[in-house]
Scaffold this motif. Sequence first.
Motif, PDB file in Angstrom:
ATOM      1  N   GLY A  90      -0.692   6.357 -10.965  1.00  0.00           N
ATOM      2  CA  GLY A  90      -1.849   6.038 -11.756  1.00  0.00           C
ATOM      3  C   GLY A  90      -2.202   4.580 -11.734  1.00  0.00           C
ATOM      4  N   SER A  91      -2.815   4.131 -10.682  1.00  0.00           N
ATOM      5  CA  SER A  91      -3.124   2.722 -10.565  1.00  0.00           C
ATOM      6  C   SER A  91      -4.525   2.401 -10.992  1.00  0.00           C
ATOM      7  N   GLY A  92      -5.377   3.391 -11.070  1.00  0.00           N
ATOM      8  CA  GLY A  92      -6.763   3.135 -11.388  1.00  0.00           C
ATOM      9  C   GLY A  92      -7.600   2.970 -10.153  1.00  0.00           C
ATOM     10  N   ASP A  93      -7.034   2.570  -9.056  1.00  0.00           N
ATOM     11  CA  ASP A  93      -7.756   2.384  -7.812  1.00  0.00           C
ATOM     12  C   ASP A  93      -6.816   2.608  -6.657  1.00  0.00           C
ATOM     13  N   PRO A  94      -7.355   3.043  -5.522  1.00  0.00           N
ATOM     14  CA  PRO A  94      -6.488   3.211  -4.366  1.00  0.00           C
ATOM     15  C   PRO A  94      -6.011   1.869  -3.887  1.00  0.00           C
ATOM     16  N   GLU A  95      -4.812   1.842  -3.368  1.00  0.00           N
ATOM     17  CA  GLU A  95      -4.268   0.595  -2.840  1.00  0.00           C
ATOM     18  C   GLU A  95      -3.982   0.739  -1.358  1.00  0.00           C
ATOM     19  N   GLY A  96      -4.780   1.557  -0.683  1.00  0.00           N
ATOM     20  CA  GLY A  96      -4.653   1.708   0.761  1.00  0.00           C
ATOM     21  C   GLY A  96      -3.711   2.805   1.134  1.00  0.00           C
ATOM     22  N   SER A  97      -3.904   3.380   2.290  1.00  0.00           N
ATOM     23  CA  SER A  97      -3.044   4.472   2.736  1.00  0.00           C
ATOM     24  C   SER A  97      -1.865   3.975   3.556  1.00  0.00           C
ATOM     25  N   GLY A  98      -1.943   2.774   4.057  1.00  0.00           N
ATOM     26  CA  GLY A  98      -0.870   2.259   4.894  1.00  0.00           C
ATOM     27  C   GLY A  98      -0.919   2.819   6.301  1.00  0.00           C
ATOM     28  N   ASP A  99      -1.868   3.675   6.549  1.00  0.00           N
ATOM     29  CA  ASP A  99      -2.007   4.285   7.866  1.00  0.00           C
ATOM     30  C   ASP A  99      -3.482   4.504   8.127  1.00  0.00           C
ATOM     31  N   PRO A 100      -3.924   4.419   9.376  1.00  0.00           N
ATOM     32  CA  PRO A 100      -5.328   4.642   9.658  1.00  0.00           C
ATOM     33  C   PRO A 100      -5.720   6.082   9.410  1.00  0.00           C
ATOM     34  N   GLU A 101      -6.940   6.257   8.968  1.00  0.00           N
ATOM     35  CA  GLU A 101      -7.402   7.625   8.756  1.00  0.00           C
ATOM     36  C   GLU A 101      -7.606   8.309  10.098  1.00  0.00           C
ATOM     37  N   GLY A 102      -7.313   9.597  10.089  1.00  0.00           N
ATOM     38  CA  GLY A 102      -7.425  10.339  11.337  1.00  0.00           C
ATOM     39  C   GLY A 102      -8.027  11.695  11.116  1.00  0.00           C
ATOM     40  N   SER A 103      -7.546  12.665  11.851  1.00  0.00           N
ATOM     41  CA  SER A 103      -8.139  13.990  11.836  1.00  0.00           C
ATOM     42  C   SER A 103      -7.681  14.839  10.676  1.00  0.00           C
TER      43      SER A 103
ATOM     44  N   GLN B  33      -0.636   1.302 -22.991  1.00  0.00           N
ATOM     45  CA  GLN B  33       0.248   0.175 -22.705  1.00  0.00           C
ATOM     46  C   GLN B  33      -0.584  -1.091 -22.488  1.00  0.00           C
ATOM     47  N   ARG B  34       0.012  -2.246 -22.580  1.00  0.00           N
ATOM     48  CA  ARG B  34      -0.688  -3.485 -22.252  1.00  0.00           C
ATOM     49  C   ARG B  34      -1.231  -3.401 -20.833  1.00  0.00           C
ATOM     50  N   THR B  35      -2.434  -3.841 -20.629  1.00  0.00           N
ATOM     51  CA  THR B  35      -3.208  -3.754 -19.384  1.00  0.00           C
ATOM     52  C   THR B  35      -3.671  -2.335 -19.082  1.00  0.00           C
ATOM     53  N   GLY B  36      -3.359  -1.370 -19.947  1.00  0.00           N
ATOM     54  CA  GLY B  36      -3.877  -0.013 -19.756  1.00  0.00           C
ATOM     55  C   GLY B  36      -3.058   0.883 -18.864  1.00  0.00           C
ATOM     56  N   SER B  37      -1.858   0.454 -18.465  1.00  0.00           N
ATOM     57  CA  SER B  37      -1.009   1.320 -17.648  1.00  0.00           C
ATOM     58  C   SER B  37       0.431   0.820 -17.694  1.00  0.00           C
ATOM     59  N   PHE B  38       1.309   1.607 -17.094  1.00  0.00           N
ATOM     60  CA  PHE B  38       2.733   1.272 -17.046  1.00  0.00           C
ATOM     61  C   PHE B  38       3.054   0.079 -16.162  1.00  0.00           C
ATOM     62  N   LYS B  39       2.108  -0.398 -15.387  1.00  0.00           N
ATOM     63  CA  LYS B  39       2.380  -1.366 -14.322  1.00  0.00           C
ATOM     64  C   LYS B  39       2.986  -2.679 -14.799  1.00  0.00           C
ATOM     65  N   ILE B  40       2.672  -3.100 -16.024  1.00  0.00           N
ATOM     66  CA  ILE B  40       3.225  -4.350 -16.530  1.00  0.00           C
ATOM     67  C   ILE B  40       4.748  -4.289 -16.596  1.00  0.00           C
ATOM     68  N   ARG B  41       5.316  -3.093 -16.795  1.00  0.00           N
ATOM     69  CA  ARG B  41       6.767  -2.958 -16.904  1.00  0.00           C
ATOM     70  C   ARG B  41       7.459  -3.418 -15.617  1.00  0.00           C
ATOM     71  N   GLY B  42       7.063  -2.859 -14.505  1.00  0.00           N
ATOM     72  CA  GLY B  42       7.699  -3.197 -13.239  1.00  0.00           C
ATOM     73  C   GLY B  42       7.388  -4.600 -12.781  1.00  0.00           C
ATOM     74  N   ALA B  43       6.131  -5.011 -12.948  1.00  0.00           N
ATOM     75  CA  ALA B  43       5.739  -6.344 -12.497  1.00  0.00           C
ATOM     76  C   ALA B  43       6.511  -7.424 -13.254  1.00  0.00           C
ATOM     77  N   TYR B  44       6.587  -7.280 -14.570  1.00  0.00           N
ATOM     78  CA  TYR B  44       7.296  -8.286 -15.364  1.00  0.00           C
ATOM     79  C   TYR B  44       8.785  -8.293 -15.033  1.00  0.00           C
ATOM     80  N   ASN B  45       9.388  -7.107 -14.921  1.00  0.00           N
ATOM     81  CA  ASN B  45      10.819  -7.057 -14.638  1.00  0.00           C
ATOM     82  C   ASN B  45      11.146  -7.718 -13.304  1.00  0.00           C
ATOM     83  N   ALA B  46      10.305  -7.507 -12.310  1.00  0.00           N
ATOM     84  CA  ALA B  46      10.536  -8.133 -11.012  1.00  0.00           C
ATOM     85  C   ALA B  46      10.363  -9.648 -11.080  1.00  0.00           C
ATOM     86  N   MET B  47       9.295 -10.085 -11.721  1.00  0.00           N
ATOM     87  CA  MET B  47       8.981 -11.507 -11.734  1.00  0.00           C
ATOM     88  C   MET B  47       9.917 -12.294 -12.651  1.00  0.00           C
ATOM     89  N   ALA B  48      10.478 -11.628 -13.658  1.00  0.00           N
ATOM     90  CA  ALA B  48      11.421 -12.298 -14.559  1.00  0.00           C
ATOM     91  C   ALA B  48      12.737 -12.616 -13.864  1.00  0.00           C
TER      92      ALA B  48
END
Length: 449
Positions: A10-23, A86-101
């Motif tokens: 649940g990011s709110g927006d796509p963050e890319g597929s990591g692979d080119p679109e195909g058939s 949650q703060r910022t509207g999603s769970f994402k602050i949890r992981g981001a803060y833990n990593a950056m701390a």
Amino acid sequence: MSSPSGDSGGSGDPEGSGDPEGSGESDDSGSSGDVPSADEVVTAADVEAARERLEEVVHRTPLDGSTTFAERSGADAVGLKLENVQRTGSFKIRGAYNAMAQLSEAETETGVVAASAGNHAQGVALAGRLLDIDATIVVPEVTPAAKIDATRGYGAEVVVEGGDYERSYEHALELAEAENLTFVHPFDDERVIAGQGTVGLELVEQMPDVDTVLVSIGGGGLISGIATAVKADNPNVRVVGVQPEGAAHAKPSLERDEIHTLSEVDTVAEGIADARLLEKTFAAVRERVDDVVSVTDGDIAVATALLAERAKTVAEAAGAAPVAALLSGAVDVEGERVVAVVSGGNANLADHAELCRVGLERLGRSAELRLELAEWPTALGDVTDVVEREGAELDALERTRRTAADDLNRTPVRLGVAGSGPDHLRDVVAELEALDGVSVARHSLDRDV
């Protein structure tokens, strides 16, 4: 470095597929031999340590009980873990803060960079502000101005680069190398996974006798962390991942015991529109997730509408996916105590309204009709009288464009009505068809929308 598929769960927006679109065909990459064990990635102790770091930073989000969803699914009890508040509207602050701390002093001084058009951007930006770390977020050109403003509002520098997320991701890596910045991955990072796992710690405390936990899967960071926490508390709890049919890569990965990559994704749930797991999330998912199910975009629309109506909560499509699995029967929860994680609520309001409309239409509680009126506008009064007399609600009424197939002596009209269910609305249609000078050219009640 492998390219990420996006924010998981649940990011709110796509963050890319990591692979080119195909058939639409898929390829496979990675093997079980290339992947670490789950304990090498993240442990319950890592999640507990993350909770200590996050204790004064994040909200302990509510677990809201829903009698309606329990009755509809056959569950004994249903709890909605509301990370959309949650703060910022999603769970994402949890992981981001833990990593950056946990960055070194040198890394803290030079700053971080991330690529995101969604909730990961805001999570990294807020974490940077709280930790006094300069954060640069690279976003694609298609990112709405409101999301750019929100990210800047948390204090981050926003760089607009590339027509899609893939190019933004590449540019973020280039900046990391050129300016000695630390790249904060949206999900394939053990510190991020541990931070997301604190959701699991909270939910087992809020429902200690939970039987099944339903979690969206995009790149797999959220479910990896939650499964780690939940299984450590009680290994008998079933953890089930949920993906949209148009981005269902995790189930084949579990079945083949290797990372399965989609060549394209197609779903309304942009926040989990991912093409694959990556090595760390695959390691955790294959050892700690019991099953993965798929839901249709229509199922997600229904869940979004009912969350708004019955639970009074706004969920983005990715965050509504676990509730879609619950209500659609994609997972059997008869007699169980269930938690569905509503992972984010950063929905564009116009898109949310449209998704709710489609959901109500699929429930047979909203319908769109095309009428042909012999007398315009006199017959409009008869039409509105019928709608009112039948106890339905008028959602829309407008003259519409005539087509070549239309009778030139009749005026085409689009009518939107809402009611208690399909039988009710069919009664409205029947009464309209009985009016003199009014014909119903078509309606959506029997159409798979």
